[in-house]
Design a protein around this motif. Structure first.
Motif, PDB file in Angstrom:
ATOM      1  N   TRP A 198       3.886  -9.600 -15.094  1.00  0.00           N
ATOM      2  CA  TRP A 198       4.140  -8.154 -15.167  1.00  0.00           C
ATOM      3  C   TRP A 198       2.833  -7.374 -15.114  1.00  0.00           C
ATOM      4  O   TRP A 198       2.766  -6.307 -14.502  1.00  0.00           O
ATOM      5  N   GLN A 199       1.789  -7.905 -15.741  1.00  0.00           N
ATOM      6  CA  GLN A 199       0.504  -7.212 -15.778  1.00  0.00           C
ATOM      7  C   GLN A 199      -0.215  -7.278 -14.428  1.00  0.00           C
ATOM      8  O   GLN A 199      -1.010  -6.388 -14.107  1.00  0.00           O
ATOM      9  N   SER A 200       0.074  -8.312 -13.630  1.00  0.00           N
ATOM     10  CA  SER A 200      -0.705  -8.569 -12.420  1.00  0.00           C
ATOM     11  C   SER A 200      -0.602  -7.456 -11.387  1.00  0.00           C
ATOM     12  O   SER A 200      -1.552  -7.215 -10.642  1.00  0.00           O
ATOM     13  N   ASP A 201       0.539  -6.789 -11.301  1.00  0.00           N
ATOM     14  CA  ASP A 201       0.709  -5.697 -10.326  1.00  0.00           C
ATOM     15  C   ASP A 201       1.693  -4.690 -10.923  1.00  0.00           C
ATOM     16  O   ASP A 201       2.746  -4.409 -10.368  1.00  0.00           O
ATOM     17  N   ARG A 202       1.309  -4.167 -12.069  1.00  0.00           N
ATOM     18  CA  ARG A 202       2.231  -3.416 -12.924  1.00  0.00           C
ATOM     19  C   ARG A 202       2.821  -2.184 -12.248  1.00  0.00           C
ATOM     20  O   ARG A 202       4.038  -1.945 -12.320  1.00  0.00           O
ATOM     21  N   VAL A 203       1.999  -1.398 -11.576  1.00  0.00           N
ATOM     22  CA  VAL A 203       2.498  -0.177 -10.936  1.00  0.00           C
ATOM     23  C   VAL A 203       3.450  -0.522  -9.814  1.00  0.00           C
ATOM     24  O   VAL A 203       4.521   0.100  -9.661  1.00  0.00           O
ATOM     25  N   LEU A 204       3.110  -1.531  -9.013  1.00  0.00           N
ATOM     26  CA  LEU A 204       3.986  -1.924  -7.912  1.00  0.00           C
ATOM     27  C   LEU A 204       5.327  -2.426  -8.431  1.00  0.00           C
ATOM     28  O   LEU A 204       6.380  -2.059  -7.901  1.00  0.00           O
ATOM     29  N   ALA A 249       0.821  -1.206   0.000  1.00  0.00           N
ATOM     30  CA  ALA A 249       0.000   0.000   0.000  1.00  0.00           C
ATOM     31  C   ALA A 249       0.855   1.255   0.000  1.00  0.00           C
ATOM     32  O   ALA A 249       0.561   2.228  -0.711  1.00  0.00           O
ATOM     33  N   LEU A 250       1.930   1.254   0.763  1.00  0.00           N
ATOM     34  CA  LEU A 250       2.806   2.432   0.830  1.00  0.00           C
ATOM     35  C   LEU A 250       3.521   2.669  -0.500  1.00  0.00           C
ATOM     36  O   LEU A 250       3.699   3.807  -0.922  1.00  0.00           O
ATOM     37  N   LEU A 251       3.935   1.590  -1.156  1.00  0.00           N
ATOM     38  CA  LEU A 251       4.619   1.741  -2.443  1.00  0.00           C
ATOM     39  C   LEU A 251       3.671   2.189  -3.545  1.00  0.00           C
ATOM     40  O   LEU A 251       4.104   2.782  -4.530  1.00  0.00           O
ATOM     41  N   LEU A 252       2.386   1.912  -3.370  1.00  0.00           N
ATOM     42  CA  LEU A 252       1.408   2.329  -4.373  1.00  0.00           C
ATOM     43  C   LEU A 252       0.880   3.736  -4.112  1.00  0.00           C
ATOM     44  O   LEU A 252       0.120   4.270  -4.934  1.00  0.00           O
ATOM     45  N   ALA A 253       1.270   4.329  -2.988  1.00  0.00           N
ATOM     46  CA  ALA A 253       0.833   5.685  -2.682  1.00  0.00           C
ATOM     47  C   ALA A 253       1.416   6.663  -3.692  1.00  0.00           C
ATOM     48  O   ALA A 253       2.439   6.389  -4.338  1.00  0.00           O
ATOM     49  N   GLU A 254       0.767   7.799  -3.835  1.00  0.00           N
ATOM     50  CA  GLU A 254       1.221   8.789  -4.819  1.00  0.00           C
ATOM     51  C   GLU A 254       2.671   9.203  -4.580  1.00  0.00           C
ATOM     52  O   GLU A 254       3.448   9.349  -5.514  1.00  0.00           O
ATOM     53  N   ASP A 255       3.040   9.411  -3.318  1.00  0.00           N
ATOM     54  CA  ASP A 255       4.418   9.751  -2.967  1.00  0.00           C
ATOM     55  C   ASP A 255       4.991   8.614  -2.134  1.00  0.00           C
ATOM     56  O   ASP A 255       4.639   8.441  -0.978  1.00  0.00           O
TER      57      ASP A 255
END
Length: 206
Positions: A99-105, A21-27
């Motif tokens: 790669w697609q499963s959690d792309r932003v993370l 959750a922290l890594l997906l935060a905006e900052d």
């Protein structure tokens, strides 16, 4: 003992979810063991006890998303059948799905790996395992289809290694292009990399 292990497992899950959750935060620039502990509702010692270091935590997080992204299906790809071309297609699809499963993370984990030597070392070790899997497929393809020259084989492996990377997948998944279209592009590049030429079957004449 069973109760303590269950509690430890629950804490581990909460910590991993907090880190995600922290890594997906905006900052996410303030990502730290302390921040993860606060987010998970545990003391700092618990996070260190479970993972030893920030690099250890992020390694465990990578394993966590690999399980959720079905990366374990790679073992089935190598068990299923003997055709190396089918194995290559399966290999490409499994990694694309991961790669697609959690792309932003994954993008942010790779960004951290670029600026943190310890995290980067763990990512490089994972990438080498991917390269080794591709080497097995290429060597099998050379025995089954057509032999590679001493120069062509390492080039084929390097090309496949490049196109199965997260960075390539992320760059190809442009807005308006579907997942299946992206996988198709990667498969075509992969076939050219190993010198595979599909047989042309003319359309029937009426």
């Amino acid at each position: 003992m069973v109760s303590r292990k269950a509690a430890a497992d629950r804490n581990r899950e909460r910590i991993l979810e907090a880190a995600r959750a922290l890594l997906l935060a905006e900052d996410f620039s303030e990502f730290s063991m302390d921040a993860v502990a606060r987010k998970a509702g545990v003391i700092r010692f618990t996070v260190y006890y479970q993972f030893q270091s920030k690099a250890g935590l992020l390694e465990a997080l990578y394993d966590y998303i690999a399980r959720n992204g079905d990366l374990a299906e790679l073992a089935e790809v190598f068990r299923r059948g003997n055709d190396p071309l089918q194995k290559l297609h399966g290999f490409l699809r499994v990694f694309a799905q991961f790669w697609q499963s959690d792309r932003v993370l994954i993008r942010r984990l790779h960004a951290l790996g670029a600026i943190d030597a310890e995290i980067g070392q763990g990512l490089r070790a994972r990438n080498e395992r991917r390269r080794n899997g591709l080497r097995v497929i290429v060597e099998s393809y050379g025995r089954s289809y057509q032999p590679f020259t001493p120069l062509a084989q390492p080039i084929a492996i390097d090309t496949l290694y490049m196109i199965t990377s997260f960075e390539t997948f992320d760059a190809l998944m442009v807005p308006g292009r579907s997942f299946e279209e992206t996988v198709g592009i990667i498969q075509k590049i992969a076939e050219r990399a190993i010198g595979f030429i599909p047989k042309y079957i003319p359309a029937p004449k009426y």
